[in-house]
Design an enzyme around this catalytic site. Sequence first.
Site, short mmCIF file in Angstrom:
data_model
loop_
_atom_site.label_atom_id
_atom_site.label_comp_id
_atom_site.label_asym_id
_atom_site.label_seq_id
_atom_site.Cartn_x
_atom_site.Cartn_y
_atom_site.Cartn_z
N TYR A 1 -4.13 3.36 3.78
CA TYR A 1 -4.44 1.95 3.49
C TYR A 1 -5.03 1.30 4.74
O TYR A 1 -4.33 1.05 5.72
CB TYR A 1 -3.20 1.19 3.03
N PRO B 1 -0.38 -2.52 -12.14
CA PRO B 1 0.28 -2.96 -13.37
C PRO B 1 -0.51 -4.02 -14.13
O PRO B 1 -0.26 -4.24 -15.32
CB PRO B 1 1.61 -3.52 -12.87
#
Length: 341
Positions: free
Chosen positions: A53, A209
Amino acid sequence: MEHRTLGRSGCAVSSLTLGTMTFGHETDEAGAHAQLDAFLAAGGTLIDTADVYTRGASETIIGRWLARQPAEVRDRVVLATKGRFPMGDAPNDVGLSRRHLSAALDASLRRLQVDHVDLYQVHAWDPLTPLEETWAFLDDAVRAGKVHYLGLSNYAGWQVQKVADLAAHRGLARPVTLQPQYNLLVREIEWEIVPACAENGLGLLPWSPLGGGWLTGKYKRDQRPEGATRLGEDPERGVEAYDRRSTAQRTWDVIDAVESVATDRGVSMAQVALAWLHDRPQVTSVILGARTLEQLEDNLGAAGLHLTADETAALDAASDPAPADYPYGGPGVEQRTRLLP
């Protein structure tokens, strides 16, 4: 905030996780620290990152935040990271070999300013490295105290089963979690991956999500994205995926169903989508990935929100991927669900 065990382990974690992929890229350090403070204040405990990341920046930002926390705060945090993807240009700067993972784990610990992580996850399958080599190293890392629990990310069902079988056969530390993409628009993991996790006691830590923002209602039918959306700010980014999703009737059926529940409940669409996923079988904790504190605070509103059976059924029906034929559709459905006479 509710808490659940991390897969079949005895470690309790919050049912919402703070994902940190935006840290150091879309979210600056001050904004990231504000998110971390807000997440802990809301009762969250599980923080998920990865070495890749922003090439280590996310871990570094988290490490600096952890270093200034009192001991009681640090003790509440359950810290998860991952290794596998390139962190340099040399041939051994990538993959799940013992050589790369050993260097990757030690580098993650330095950036995070800790001597161990609670959950270390292999970020994706490596077709070049023997599974025995990868898992022998991970077992050694557990025995050395650098890692408490092991997890998988982006594995197919057969890969989950292969890891579980190897660990059981050789008496090695077993994985306790799988991190897959999972949301109302991406339910295909329910066909094989979720059953494989259920069979082997792995809890799910779903990422994306909200389907890349689709389930928040920010994209509109017959209207190209603009303004404060990732695609609006960078029209060339993901345009093919946008076009593919925007032309599918199922996409708008799902969005309409989410919006209907949200309107009736008086909550945001994001909270409805998160609540649906939060209560799916095998889900341990849902990973929230926000660019801003305001987005995170809205997402945290899903804590403790549970849908009724009728609301869940409506969302299930609208989002059903409906496989057309065998092995997942047609007679395959009957074979998977029908009991023997």
